[in-house]
Design a protein around this motif. Sequence first.
Motif, PDB file in Angstrom:
ATOM      1  N   VAL A 154       3.071   2.092  12.073  1.00 27.98           N
ATOM      2  CA  VAL A 154       2.057   2.505  11.030  1.00 27.98           C
ATOM      3  C   VAL A 154       2.418   4.279  11.077  1.00 27.98           C
ATOM      4  N   PHE A 155       3.241   5.045  11.548  1.00 26.03           N
ATOM      5  CA  PHE A 155       3.823   6.680  11.682  1.00 26.03           C
ATOM      6  C   PHE A 155       3.568   6.416   9.907  1.00 26.03           C
ATOM      7  N   THR A 156       4.633   5.690   9.305  1.00 29.76           N
ATOM      8  CA  THR A 156       5.322   5.793   8.218  1.00 29.76           C
ATOM      9  C   THR A 156       4.132   6.184   6.765  1.00 29.76           C
ATOM     10  N   LEU A 157       2.769   5.099   7.017  1.00 38.63           N
ATOM     11  CA  LEU A 157       2.281   4.707   6.374  1.00 38.63           C
ATOM     12  C   LEU A 157       1.414   6.330   6.635  1.00 38.63           C
ATOM     13  N   LEU A 209       0.814  -1.353  -0.107  1.00 33.27           N
ATOM     14  CA  LEU A 209      -0.095   0.246   0.163  1.00 33.27           C
ATOM     15  C   LEU A 209       0.862   1.133  -0.033  1.00 33.27           C
ATOM     16  N   GLU A 210       1.723   1.131   0.971  1.00 31.62           N
ATOM     17  CA  GLU A 210       2.544   2.583   0.572  1.00 31.62           C
ATOM     18  C   GLU A 210       3.997   2.562  -0.313  1.00 31.62           C
ATOM     19  N   TYR A 211       4.024   1.601  -1.003  1.00 35.12           N
ATOM     20  CA  TYR A 211       5.213   1.747  -2.319  1.00 35.12           C
ATOM     21  C   TYR A 211       4.250   1.864  -3.526  1.00 35.12           C
ATOM     22  N   ALA A 218      -7.907   5.712   0.465  1.00 34.03           N
ATOM     23  CA  ALA A 218      -8.348   4.315   0.870  1.00 34.03           C
ATOM     24  C   ALA A 218      -6.911   3.531   1.431  1.00 34.03           C
ATOM     25  N   VAL A 219      -5.659   3.973   0.841  1.00 30.73           N
ATOM     26  CA  VAL A 219      -4.723   3.291   0.887  1.00 30.73           C
ATOM     27  C   VAL A 219      -3.897   3.783   2.614  1.00 30.73           C
ATOM     28  N   ALA A 220      -4.033   4.315   2.626  1.00 26.64           N
ATOM     29  CA  ALA A 220      -3.660   4.898   4.165  1.00 26.64           C
ATOM     30  C   ALA A 220      -4.781   4.132   5.287  1.00 26.64           C
ATOM     31  N   VAL A 221      -5.884   4.643   5.368  1.00 30.42           N
ATOM     32  CA  VAL A 221      -6.952   3.410   6.247  1.00 30.42           C
ATOM     33  C   VAL A 221      -6.817   1.845   6.367  1.00 30.42           C
ATOM     34  N   VAL A 222      -6.676   1.671   4.567  1.00 30.46           N
ATOM     35  CA  VAL A 222      -6.355   0.223   5.144  1.00 30.46           C
ATOM     36  C   VAL A 222      -5.194   0.274   6.275  1.00 30.46           C
ATOM     37  N   GLY A 223      -3.879   0.108   5.295  1.00 33.44           N
ATOM     38  CA  GLY A 223      -2.525   0.281   6.242  1.00 33.44           C
ATOM     39  C   GLY A 223      -2.719   0.544   8.073  1.00 33.44           C
ATOM     40  N   TYR A 224      -3.425   1.690   8.129  1.00 39.98           N
ATOM     41  CA  TYR A 224      -3.846   1.386   9.063  1.00 39.98           C
ATOM     42  C   TYR A 224      -4.347   0.478  10.054  1.00 39.98           C
ATOM     43  N   VAL A 225      -5.685   0.047   9.327  1.00 41.80           N
ATOM     44  CA  VAL A 225      -5.964  -0.634  10.380  1.00 41.80           C
ATOM     45  C   VAL A 225      -5.357  -2.310  10.464  1.00 41.80           C
ATOM     46  N   ILE A 226      -4.166  -2.595   9.408  1.00 46.26           N
ATOM     47  CA  ILE A 226      -3.975  -4.053   9.476  1.00 46.26           C
ATOM     48  C   ILE A 226      -2.639  -3.944  10.257  1.00 46.26           C
ATOM     49  N   ARG A 227      -2.131  -2.743  10.416  1.00 43.28           N
ATOM     50  CA  ARG A 227      -0.328  -2.294  11.235  1.00 43.28           C
ATOM     51  C   ARG A 227      -0.781  -1.969  13.198  1.00 43.28           C
ATOM     52  N   ARG A 228      -1.996  -1.580  13.052  1.00 38.40           N
ATOM     53  CA  ARG A 228      -2.538  -1.356  14.818  1.00 38.40           C
ATOM     54  C   ARG A 228      -3.150  -2.257  15.197  1.00 38.40           C
ATOM     55  N   LYS A 229      -2.496  -3.296  14.875  1.00 44.86           N
ATOM     56  CA  LYS A 229      -3.505  -4.799  15.700  1.00 44.86           C
ATOM     57  C   LYS A 229      -2.155  -4.976  15.755  1.00 44.86           C
ATOM     58  N   LEU A 230      -1.133  -5.112  14.947  1.00 46.51           N
ATOM     59  CA  LEU A 230       0.110  -6.007  15.199  1.00 46.51           C
ATOM     60  C   LEU A 230       1.008  -6.244  16.330  1.00 46.51           C
ATOM     61  N   GLU A 231       1.472  -7.485  16.745  1.00 45.93           N
ATOM     62  CA  GLU A 231       2.341  -6.776  18.655  1.00 45.93           C
ATOM     63  C   GLU A 231       3.651  -6.684  18.037  1.00 45.93           C
ATOM     64  N   GLU A 232       4.182  -6.180  18.773  1.00 50.31           N
ATOM     65  CA  GLU A 232       5.854  -6.034  19.252  1.00 50.31           C
ATOM     66  C   GLU A 232       6.414  -7.089  19.326  1.00 50.31           C
TER      67      GLU A 232
END
Length: 446
Positions: free
Chosen positions: A89-92, A24-26, A197-211
């Motif tokens: 999350v920030f970069t996206l 999505l970012e690229y 739309a790219v930013a919204v989809v990417g944010y939803v995916i990445r905010r749920k990821l564990e460190e």
Amino acid sequence: MSVPAAPPGQPKKAATAAWIGSALEYYDFFIYGSAAALIFPKVFFDESDPATATLLSLATFGVAYAARPVGALFLGHFGDRLGRKKIMVFTLLLMGLSTFLIGCLPGRAQVGSLAPVLLVLCRVLQGVSAAGEQASANSMTLEHAPSDRRGFFSSFTLSGTQGGQLLATLVFIPIAALPERQLLSWGWRVPFWLSIAVAVVGYVIRRKLEETPAFTAQQAGGEVLRLPLAVLLREHWADVLRVIAGALVASVSTIFTVWALAYATSDSVGMSRSSMLWVGALANLVALAAIPAWATLSDRIGRRPVYLVGAAGSAVMMFAYLWAISTGSYPLILVLGVLAFGVVYSAANGVWPSFYGEMFTTRVRLSGMAIGTQIGFAVAGFAVTFAAQLAGPDGDDWSSVAFFTAALCVPPVIAALSARETARIPTEQLGERDLKETARPERVAA
């Protein structure tokens, strides 16, 4: 430091998040490349001199690469201080916003010389975002992956990048087919507007990821560094130089994606925009399968031999591909383009996420990868501008561009030959050979 294993399913989840987020970012980053070659010379620059307008437009493509080392310093620091997830999350979000704004910019006909200035400012923001994207996603997947499959899992970041490039190309194919008037007035803006739309989809995916377990253990042990950059340059400077040299192989991508596209659609060759965009689309489609395949091979035989095939092979294949364009034979262009970019270049592209990341410890991994790659990528970004100059006033001296690209593949080969093989080193021991002490005053509790 003892590192617990990642929870079941987490390596796949991290790889998926890296793939989708990078794609999505690229997508955002690469639609700029297509527009810089096909659209922006006529919208943002003076049309009275088409060659100069194209040169200036391609230079704005390189501006983002110049901004990337600066962004890497900041994002690498905070990624090693605060964690990989926050940077992802920030970069996206930053990429989505800056790309959307490009689609809203007035052209030169509306605001004169202010138009290219605003374009460059938005491009700088894209560069800052991209500076932390791959390094944070690579660190996330590498540190979640099983030790014997780090190559495979970390390659998802780069196959995601190719997926984003494929998506950008597919979006631009119908746009490029619009009548000239509609294309230059509103058509080119649509792919940039889709970045919301790219930013919204990417944010939803990445905010749920564990460190990652490695970074979490580092936080728990109070081993987070106050100044990761100081430790990186003191203890890992040789590997930073290797990564800088290795990252020059990205020149193959920028020459293929931008300069070769501009050359093929110029008056001297006369290929259509849509037909050349399909070459890029098919090459990226092949790369989606080739990248994880090469990375899996590197888990078995090592990073260095696979990376060397990609770097040295790309130097040779660039001659074949640019020669094919000069002949004007579309079947030849298609076959050699897919082979050069989809297969051979994918060997280096699929392996470098693990190869570079394994050179560093967890304490400085994100900083090391971000700073090293972005300095090298800065050169690769401006390779397009240098290629446009080397191609001469008519823009058709393809052999000089091929020699130039091949020369930029030499430092990556030297870097790989001088690097240590790391494929079979346990994750918690990566980078330890350069550490002379286990306690430093820069350490603070997170």
